[in-house]
Design an enzyme around this catalytic site. Structure first.
Site, PDB file in Angstrom:
ATOM      1  N   ASP A 279       0.858  -1.177   0.000  1.00  0.00           N
ATOM      2  CA  ASP A 279       0.000   0.000   0.000  1.00  0.00           C
ATOM      3  C   ASP A 279       0.909   1.247   0.000  1.00  0.00           C
ATOM      4  O   ASP A 279       2.139   1.153   0.089  1.00  0.00           O
ATOM      5  CB  ASP A 279      -0.954  -0.018   1.200  1.00  0.00           C
TER       6      ASP A 279
HETATM    7  C1  NOJ Z   1      -4.068   3.834   0.077  1.00  0.00           C
HETATM    8  C2  NOJ Z   1      -5.202   2.871   0.246  1.00  0.00           C
HETATM    9  O1  NOJ Z   1      -5.093   2.225   1.493  1.00  0.00           O
HETATM   10  C3  NOJ Z   1      -5.297   1.810  -0.834  1.00  0.00           C
HETATM   11  O2  NOJ Z   1      -6.508   1.127  -0.692  1.00  0.00           O
HETATM   12  C4  NOJ Z   1      -5.170   2.422  -2.194  1.00  0.00           C
HETATM   13  O3  NOJ Z   1      -5.260   1.420  -3.178  1.00  0.00           O
HETATM   14  C5  NOJ Z   1      -3.847   3.162  -2.294  1.00  0.00           C
HETATM   15  N1  NOJ Z   1      -3.791   4.212  -1.286  1.00  0.00           N
HETATM   16  C6  NOJ Z   1      -3.628   3.761  -3.670  1.00  0.00           C
HETATM   17  O4  NOJ Z   1      -4.479   4.802  -3.880  1.00  0.00           O
END
Ligand code: NOJ
Length: 740
Positions: A279
């Site tokens: 993430d």
């Molecule tokens: C943070 C989020 O937790 C995740 O779900 C997402 O895919 C990523 N950012 C990318 O935007």
């Protein structure tokens, strides 16, 4: 629950030959790559088109030219992605195309209800259809890779991200996960109406302590495997192309450097072959978690644990080469990760045709296509949960004088919900507009009521009095209250789950005006609606219903469609009950037993234990009568044996209806304490007015199994209870024996 023994398919449903052929092609390319180019493939950066995290890297275009990046996210539309792809293909040494990722969570341009709402429909075919439409639109706008489905099981509505998942139940979450993977990916990775999916967040994020986002998680491995892993495994079994790690720790070890999760379970047990991406800046966060000393150490731990791609912090880019030279990371590990990323690009057809997803004409014809909007409206109708009805709904005949009250009734933005991709506010019509259009002969008045701010302590006495007066002058009042979009979703945890600001006072005043009132609630999570539930008003929970949500809501209000959704998450009476879920373990002092001194039972002294609205609950405009269920036999003799449960349902009302028949299990005596109820199957059936339908469920030993304290899957002989009904607190019981 998915049996942990299931091991295939492992990546995009490719057969061995197709995978081997892709691997051979990519190995040839790998042989030509420098270490720096391989590390470039393992690095992903956001574009400046959209931001979904706290940091942006300057100069990502230069990174593309230099082969320092394998994937860009938050870049979309055919023109922009073509522009960036040209930099990679024409200007980097090997011309390796970029992979464009994006959070296509509940639609790309046509926005469907939030995933928690779609889970309320229990309509897996439509959930698959929504994901497929989202994929078709995204793929037409240059996207190859959706960061979805989000499959985190969550039992704490304080966590704002409950809106992205399917709620509290492992089985419903698993079926939703498979349906979404099928929808995003289709059956052919090269088809231009599909994208690669990415199951997230692996794993345990839904169990963040106290519902506070990014908080740590403490799970036993048994609970993790029993509750949190099944939905991920379901996605893997459905052929998901990739996995995203979660931000949280699991038993002290962050998921993004966790060898148990990333090596043992994902690779050795599940044989998953696609890439693992972190993430947003999750490798950097290993330092804040207190397990890595510095960026180099963080990069080392993540890559050695099994992370293949680094989202956004650039730690792989900055440190992997040095780590390989120092022999702290093997060249083989770098090759393994790079190969997985190249294979994903290969199966999507990007090496043959890097611009195949960048087609302006296809984009123009696909986004917001009328059939997409129709589907979004149908799914929104099926996702709104009727919580109370005092006979007012449907509004038939339609009222001549209607008062519409509440800021949310006149908002487009708050219908879409977070993670609305490229959804545009102007594509949605407001609830007020939809009511005005559809009730063109009626007098529709409007008052915005009170502002919606979390910390608003002003009483707004005048506004509330004006709104109540307006209601008094109408035949019917529709009050729309709830959360505004930023009040849930990522970083949207709350400690108070009531209606923000003075909206409760507003709704109560309108009801007290004496005019028959429908309260519509919009939110990204279960709310505490205890006071409203006691009022003589209809209560319809609309979640955040998407681009077509307003029209769908009006369809339900006017009876042009019937509510048929069922809650995928318990609605608490009180925030102090959280975490709250139906599948709890029994305590040694249950409240329902005869007890000489009931004080010493497991309960609160100021609230019942039960939720206000239980899991699986939802009303409709008709009544479905359940006859007595029957089993064809009462002993299940072994792994290959089965018992059939049959039940007859009769629609005794005057409208066609939908019933979500839920089948729960209880294992009253086992080697470990088992949940008081466990959903093992469900069927969503449509029953015409007056019609009778017989449905059957097949029960096999696999559904009785669980993970024991030795972490092994087992199925123990003995007596079992089945509970079948309309929701978890409204069931009929049967018993049978398992005697293998
Ligand atoms: C943070 C989020 O937790 C995740 O779900 C997402 O895919 C990523 N950012 C990318 O935007």
């Amino acid at each position: 629950m998915v049996s942990p023994s299931a091991t295939s398919p492992r990546f995009f449903n490719l057969d061995e030959h197709a995978y081997a052929a892709a691997e051979t092609r990519c190995r040839t390319l790998l042989a030509r790559m420098t270490l720096a180019e391989k590390i470039g493939q393992m690095s992903q950066f956001t574009s400046d088109r959209d931001t979904t995290g706290p940091s942006i890297r300057e100069g990502y275009q230069e990174d593309i030219r230099a082969g320092r990046v394998g994937s860009i996210f938050n870049a979309f539309d055919a023109g922009f992605t073509r522009e960036l792809q040209t930099l990679a293909v024409n200007e980097s040494r090997l011309g390796i195309p970029l992979l464009f990722g994006y959070d296509v969570v509940h639609g790309f341009r046509t926005i469907f209800p939030i995933p928690l709402a779609m889970a309320s429909s229990w309509h897996l075919d439509n959930v698959e259809a929504a994901a497929h439409i989202a994929a078709r639109e995204a793929a037409a706008a240059g996207i190859h890779w959706a960061f979805a489905p989000m499959v985190d099981v969550s039992r704490d509505a304080r966590w704002g991200r409950v809106m992205e998942g399917a709620g509290e139940d492992p089985l419903l979450s698993s079926r939703m996960a498979s349906a979404q993977v099928r929808g995003y990916q289709g059956s052919d990775p090269r088809a231009l109406d599909s994208v690669a999916a990415c199951v997230k967040h692996y794993v345990g994020y839904g169990a963040v302590e106290a519902g506070r986002d990014y908080n740590s998680v403490d799970l036993s491995e048994r609970v993790m495997r029993s509750v949190h892993l099944p939905s991920h495994q379901a996605a893997i079994n459905a052929g998901v192309a990739s996995v995203m790690t979660s931000f949280n720790t699991v038993d002290g070890v962050p998921a993004s450097c966790n060898p148990l999760l990333l090596r043992q379970i994902l690779r050795d047990e599940w044989h998953f072959q696609g890439p693992v991406v972190t993430d947003y800046t999750a490798i950097m966060e290993l330092i804040e978690h207190g397990v890595a000393a510095d960026p180099r150490d963080a990069a080392r731990q993540a890559v050695n644990a099994g992370v293949d791609m680094d989202m956004q912090d650039g730690y792989f880019l900055d440190h992997l080469a040095e780590l390989v030279e120092a022999d702290e990371v093997s060249a083989a590990r770098i090759d393994e990760a790079t190969l997985r990323i190249l294979i994903l690009k290969d199966v999507l057809g990007l090496f043959e045709a890097p611009y195949r997803y960048c087609d302006e004409a296809r984009e123009a014809a696909t986004l917001l296509a009328p059939e997409h909007r129709r589907k979004a409206r149908e799914i929104a109708q099926q996702s709104m949960v009727l919580l109370e009805n005092n006979g007012l709904l449907p509004l038939s005949p339609a009222p001549k004088r209607l008062a519409v009250i509440g800021e949310l009734a006149d908002s487009q933005a708050d219908l879409l919900g977070p993670w609305h991709g490229n959804g545009q506010v102007q594509d949605a019509c407001t609830i007020l507009q939809a009511l005005q259009n559809r009730l063109s002969d009626a007098e529709v008045s409007y008052h915005a009521g009170v502002p919606i701010h979390i910390h608003d302590t002003e009483p707004h006495t005048n506004e509330i009095a004006e709104a109540a007066t307006l209601a008094q002058q109408a035949d019917v009042a529709v009050v729309v209250v709830g959360e505004k979009e930023p009040m849930s979703g990522e970083a949207g945890s709350r400690t108070d789950l009531g209606l923000p600001g003075q909206q409760l006072a507003l709704a109560l005043a309108v009801i007290a005006s004496g005019t028959p009132t429908v309260v519509v609630t919009l939110s990204g999570r279960p709310l505490v609606l205890t006071e409203l539930a006691q009022q003589p008003a209809a209560l319809l929970h609309g979640w955040w219903p998407g681009s077509e949500g307003a029209e769908a809501l009006v369809d339900l209000l006017l009876g042009e469609a019937s509510p048929c959704a069922r809650l995928p998450m318990s609605f608490p009476r009180n925030v102090g009950q959280l975490p709250l879920y139906y599948g709890q373990l029994p305590t040694g002092r249950p409240v329902f037993r005869e007890n000489p001194d009931p004080r010493y039972s497991s309960k609160y002294i100021d609230s019942p234990n039960t939720p206000l609205y239980p899991f699986g609950y939802g009303l409709s405009y008709t009544h479905i009568d359940y006859a007595q269920p029957q089993l064809d036999k009462t002993t299940l003799a072994g792994a290959d044996d089965q018992i059939t449960l049959a039940i007859e349902l009769t629609n005794t009302g005057e409208r066609d209806g939908v019933e979500v028949v839920q089948l729960y299990l209880r294992d009253p005596v086992a080697s470990i304490s088992r949940p008081v109820r466990e959903l093992i199957d469900f069927q969503r059936v449509e029953i015409a007015a007056g019609a009778c339908q017989r449905i059957t469920f097949v029960i096999t030993a696999e559904q009785l199994g669980f993970i024991g304290s030795d972490l092994c899957w087992r199925c123990e002989p003995g007596q079992f209870e089945l509970h079948i009904g309309a929701h978890v607190e409204d069931t009929q019981a049967l018993t049978f024996h398992y005697e293998p």
